[in-house]
Write a protein that holds these residues in place. Structure first.
Motif, PDB file in Angstrom:
ATOM      1  N   VAL A   1       0.846  -1.202   0.000  1.00  0.00           N
ATOM      2  CA  VAL A   1       0.000   0.000   0.000  1.00  0.00           C
ATOM      3  C   VAL A   1       0.884   1.255   0.000  1.00  0.00           C
ATOM      4  CG1 VAL A   1      -1.676   1.311   1.366  1.00  0.00           C
ATOM      5  CG2 VAL A   1      -2.001  -1.139   1.001  1.00  0.00           C
ATOM      6  N   ALA A   2       1.969   1.212   0.747  1.00  0.00           N
ATOM      7  CA  ALA A   2       2.904   2.348   0.766  1.00  0.00           C
ATOM      8  C   ALA A   2       3.481   2.564  -0.639  1.00  0.00           C
ATOM      9  CB  ALA A   2       4.020   2.088   1.770  1.00  0.00           C
ATOM     10  N   ALA A   3       3.792   1.459  -1.328  1.00  0.00           N
ATOM     11  CA  ALA A   3       4.331   1.565  -2.695  1.00  0.00           C
ATOM     12  C   ALA A   3       3.291   2.220  -3.614  1.00  0.00           C
ATOM     13  CB  ALA A   3       4.725   0.183  -3.222  1.00  0.00           C
ATOM     14  N   LEU A   4       2.021   1.865  -3.423  1.00  0.00           N
ATOM     15  CA  LEU A   4       0.955   2.435  -4.256  1.00  0.00           C
ATOM     16  C   LEU A   4       0.828   3.947  -4.041  1.00  0.00           C
ATOM     17  CD1 LEU A   4      -1.597   2.321  -6.071  1.00  0.00           C
ATOM     18  CD2 LEU A   4      -2.902   1.680  -4.037  1.00  0.00           C
ATOM     19  N   VAL A   5       0.764   4.375  -2.778  1.00  0.00           N
ATOM     20  CA  VAL A   5       0.556   5.815  -2.540  1.00  0.00           C
ATOM     21  C   VAL A   5       1.802   6.611  -2.939  1.00  0.00           C
ATOM     22  CG1 VAL A   5      -1.250   5.493  -0.804  1.00  0.00           C
ATOM     23  CG2 VAL A   5       1.097   5.693  -0.031  1.00  0.00           C
ATOM     24  N   ALA A   6       2.980   6.007  -2.788  1.00  0.00           N
ATOM     25  CA  ALA A   6       4.208   6.695  -3.215  1.00  0.00           C
ATOM     26  C   ALA A   6       4.248   6.797  -4.740  1.00  0.00           C
ATOM     27  CB  ALA A   6       5.437   5.946  -2.694  1.00  0.00           C
ATOM     28  N   LEU A   7       3.828   5.719  -5.413  1.00  0.00           N
ATOM     29  CA  LEU A   7       3.816   5.709  -6.878  1.00  0.00           C
ATOM     30  C   LEU A   7       2.896   6.804  -7.423  1.00  0.00           C
ATOM     31  CD1 LEU A   7       4.785   4.118  -9.449  1.00  0.00           C
ATOM     32  CD2 LEU A   7       2.648   2.829  -9.278  1.00  0.00           C
ATOM     33  N   GLU A   8       1.738   6.957  -6.806  1.00  0.00           N
ATOM     34  CA  GLU A   8       0.811   8.018  -7.233  1.00  0.00           C
ATOM     35  C   GLU A   8       1.500   9.383  -7.159  1.00  0.00           C
ATOM     36  OE1 GLU A   8      -3.783   6.918  -6.299  1.00  0.00           O
ATOM     37  OE2 GLU A   8      -2.581   7.420  -4.569  1.00  0.00           O
ATOM     38  N   ARG A   9       2.244   9.606  -6.088  1.00  0.00           N
ATOM     39  CA  ARG A   9       2.926  10.901  -5.925  1.00  0.00           C
ATOM     40  C   ARG A   9       4.022  11.079  -6.971  1.00  0.00           C
ATOM     41  NH1 ARG A   9       3.476  13.895  -0.280  1.00  0.00           N
ATOM     42  NH2 ARG A   9       1.254  13.954   0.113  1.00  0.00           N
ATOM     43  N   VAL A  10       4.773   9.995  -7.209  1.00  0.00           N
ATOM     44  CA  VAL A  10       5.866  10.068  -8.195  1.00  0.00           C
ATOM     45  C   VAL A  10       5.286  10.435  -9.562  1.00  0.00           C
ATOM     46  CG1 VAL A  10       7.587   8.697  -9.452  1.00  0.00           C
ATOM     47  CG2 VAL A  10       7.362   8.425  -6.984  1.00  0.00           C
ATOM     48  N   LEU A  11       4.164   9.796  -9.906  1.00  0.00           N
ATOM     49  CA  LEU A  11       3.579   9.989 -11.237  1.00  0.00           C
ATOM     50  C   LEU A  11       2.657  11.212 -11.295  1.00  0.00           C
ATOM     51  CD1 LEU A  11       2.686   6.236 -11.946  1.00  0.00           C
ATOM     52  CD2 LEU A  11       4.561   7.543 -12.979  1.00  0.00           C
ATOM     53  N   LYS A  12       2.416  11.800 -10.105  1.00  0.00           N
ATOM     54  CA  LYS A  12       1.485  12.946 -10.000  1.00  0.00           C
ATOM     55  C   LYS A  12       0.129  12.601 -10.617  1.00  0.00           C
ATOM     56  CE  LYS A  12       4.963  16.601  -9.739  1.00  0.00           C
ATOM     57  NZ  LYS A  12       6.157  15.759  -9.664  1.00  0.00           N
ATOM     58  N   LYS A  13      -0.304  11.361 -10.352  1.00  0.00           N
ATOM     59  CA  LYS A  13      -1.614  10.893 -10.822  1.00  0.00           C
ATOM     60  C   LYS A  13      -2.276  10.179  -9.659  1.00  0.00           C
ATOM     61  CE  LYS A  13      -0.662   9.828 -15.663  1.00  0.00           C
ATOM     62  NZ  LYS A  13      -0.608   8.725 -16.634  1.00  0.00           N
ATOM     63  N   LYS A  14      -3.617  10.203  -9.637  1.00  0.00           N
ATOM     64  CA  LYS A  14      -4.330   9.534  -8.530  1.00  0.00           C
ATOM     65  C   LYS A  14      -5.393   8.600  -9.049  1.00  0.00           C
ATOM     66  CE  LYS A  14      -4.080  11.700  -4.155  1.00  0.00           C
ATOM     67  NZ  LYS A  14      -4.793  11.550  -2.979  1.00  0.00           N
ATOM     68  N   LEU A  15      -5.491   7.447  -8.418  1.00  0.00           N
ATOM     69  CA  LEU A  15      -6.599   6.538  -8.720  1.00  0.00           C
ATOM     70  C   LEU A  15      -7.761   6.887  -7.787  1.00  0.00           C
ATOM     71  CD1 LEU A  15      -4.617   3.186  -8.905  1.00  0.00           C
ATOM     72  CD2 LEU A  15      -5.812   4.284 -10.816  1.00  0.00           C
ATOM     73  N   PRO A  16      -8.996   6.690  -8.233  1.00  0.00           N
ATOM     74  CA  PRO A  16     -10.127   6.926  -7.317  1.00  0.00           C
ATOM     75  C   PRO A  16     -10.018   5.994  -6.098  1.00  0.00           C
ATOM     76  CG  PRO A  16     -10.865   6.501  -9.580  1.00  0.00           C
ATOM     77  CD  PRO A  16      -9.398   6.213  -9.561  1.00  0.00           C
ATOM     78  N   GLY A  17     -10.462   6.493  -4.932  1.00  0.00           N
ATOM     79  CA  GLY A  17     -10.379   5.713  -3.682  1.00  0.00           C
ATOM     80  C   GLY A  17     -10.932   4.297  -3.788  1.00  0.00           C
TER      81      GLY A  17
END
Ligand code: C5P
Length: 341
Positions: free
Chosen positions: A107-123
């Protein structure tokens, strides 16, 4: 730019195993609680393709059996991202310890990846992806005190509770969760005397797997209801009875009598774990239990001093142990993103 996040552990306050479902999972009821112990996860996306897992701990797999690998694989596709994702895992939590380390890392990898890519998946999509990777991943997208239903993946935030000191003993024993579930199932086929007694009691009272699951739900619901009924919230956040008696909601929760069913299969195989629970209780723990399928054993203490004394005792006996605290939902998310020291 790489992103670095903290990946926190959980404990299970009670865990009730229900029937084996047609999909191969067991119906389950539990209360998850995030605690202040963590790994550190660093994610970057470079030029190229593929996923690379880096970890100095040889017990952590680097291939697609790693939860971070599976998570990043699905998330890169869902985010329509390209590049070579590199996940660095700084392991501090025990491996296969019942503290949810591998799940939390993903889960930490997922939220960090979103920040790196500056993109967000819906909750809801994040929760769906997390559940596809493992049953106890979604809780880490909520944090704090979380009710786990279904196979553990269906999660609902519970009200935050004031923190109390917890002692976590982390013996050097790795336990396989799927094996522990298999052992639970096998129990019914070769009943020992205690099981036979349980079976007779079940026959007499008509209690079944689904009754136990229902009872667990009732205990938690009654506890939740009592948090609001006939009570006033004091300024310290401790819930007070009208007549002046006050008890932490955490203490009230453990006093509902909820237990971890895995103790019934894990303790006979590792009597030293039952002994650790006993040591914690003798040292004054208000409540002590196995977390998940183990091997971590935790104890809830009413004072920091008692908790520190318990840790000293465990260490003298050669068991790794430390004092930590629970993390409320807000504190969990603040700490996930806090700058690294
Ligand atoms: O979902 P997770 O990857 O953690 O599950 C690992 C294995 O543990 C499953 O394949 C299953 O054998 C077992 N399990 C189960 N019931 C659950 C959760 C896990 O039987 N509720």
């Amino acid at each position: 730019m790489p992103e670095t996040v903290r990946s926190f552990a959980k404990i299970n306050i009670g865990l009730c195993i229900g029937r084996l479902r047609p999909d191969g999972f067991h119906e389950l009821r539990t209360v998850y609680q995030t605690i202040a112990l963590h790994d550190v996860i660093r994610v970057e996306v470079k030029r190229g393709t593929g996923i690379e897992i880096r970890c100095a701990d040889p017990r952590v797999p680097r291939d697609d059996s790693n939860t971070c690998y599976r998570m990043v694989d699905i998330a890169m596709a869902a985010l329509k991202a390209r590049g070579r994702a590199v996940v660095n895992i700084e392991k501090r939590l025990p491996v296969r310890g019942g503290l949810g380390g591998a799940s939390s890392n993903a889960v930490a990898a997922l939220v960090a990846l979103e920040r790196v890519l500056k993109k967000k998946l819906p909750g809801p999509e994040k929760l769906r992806i997390a559940a596809a990777v493992g049953s106890d991943l979604p809780l880490f997208l909520i944090g704090g005190t979380v009710l786990g239903l279904g196979r553990g993946e269906e999660v609902y935030p519970l009200p935050d509770m004031p923190a109390l000191p917890w002692v976590i003993a982390t013996p050097a024993i790795a336990i396989s969760t799927p094996q522990a579930f298999r052992d639970w199932d096998a129990r019914g086929q070769q009943p020992d005397r205690a099981d036979a007694r349980t079976a007779i009691a079940a026959k007499l009272t008509g209690s079944t797997c689904s009754d136990r699951i229902t009872e667990f739900g009732r205990a938690v619901s009654a506890w939740l209801g009592s948090q609001y009924r006939d009570r006033i919230r004091s300024s310290s956040g401790v819930l007070a009875h009208g007549k002046g008696r006050a008890e932490s909601p955490l203490l009230e929760l453990v006093h509902t009598g909820i237990e971890n069913d895995f103790e019934q299969v894990v303790f006979p195989q590792y009597p030293e774990l039952r002994e650790l629970k006993r040591v914690l209780e003798c040292a004054g723990a208000v409540y002590a239990s196995l977390s998940g399928s183990g091997s971590a054993i935790y104890g809830l203490f009413s004072s920091q001093r008692k908790a520190e004394q318990a840790v000293a005792k465990l260490r003298r006996q050669g068991t790794a142990a430390l004092v930590t605290t629970t993390l409320t939902r807000l504190e969990y998310w603040k700490q996930v993103w806090r700058q690294q020291d």
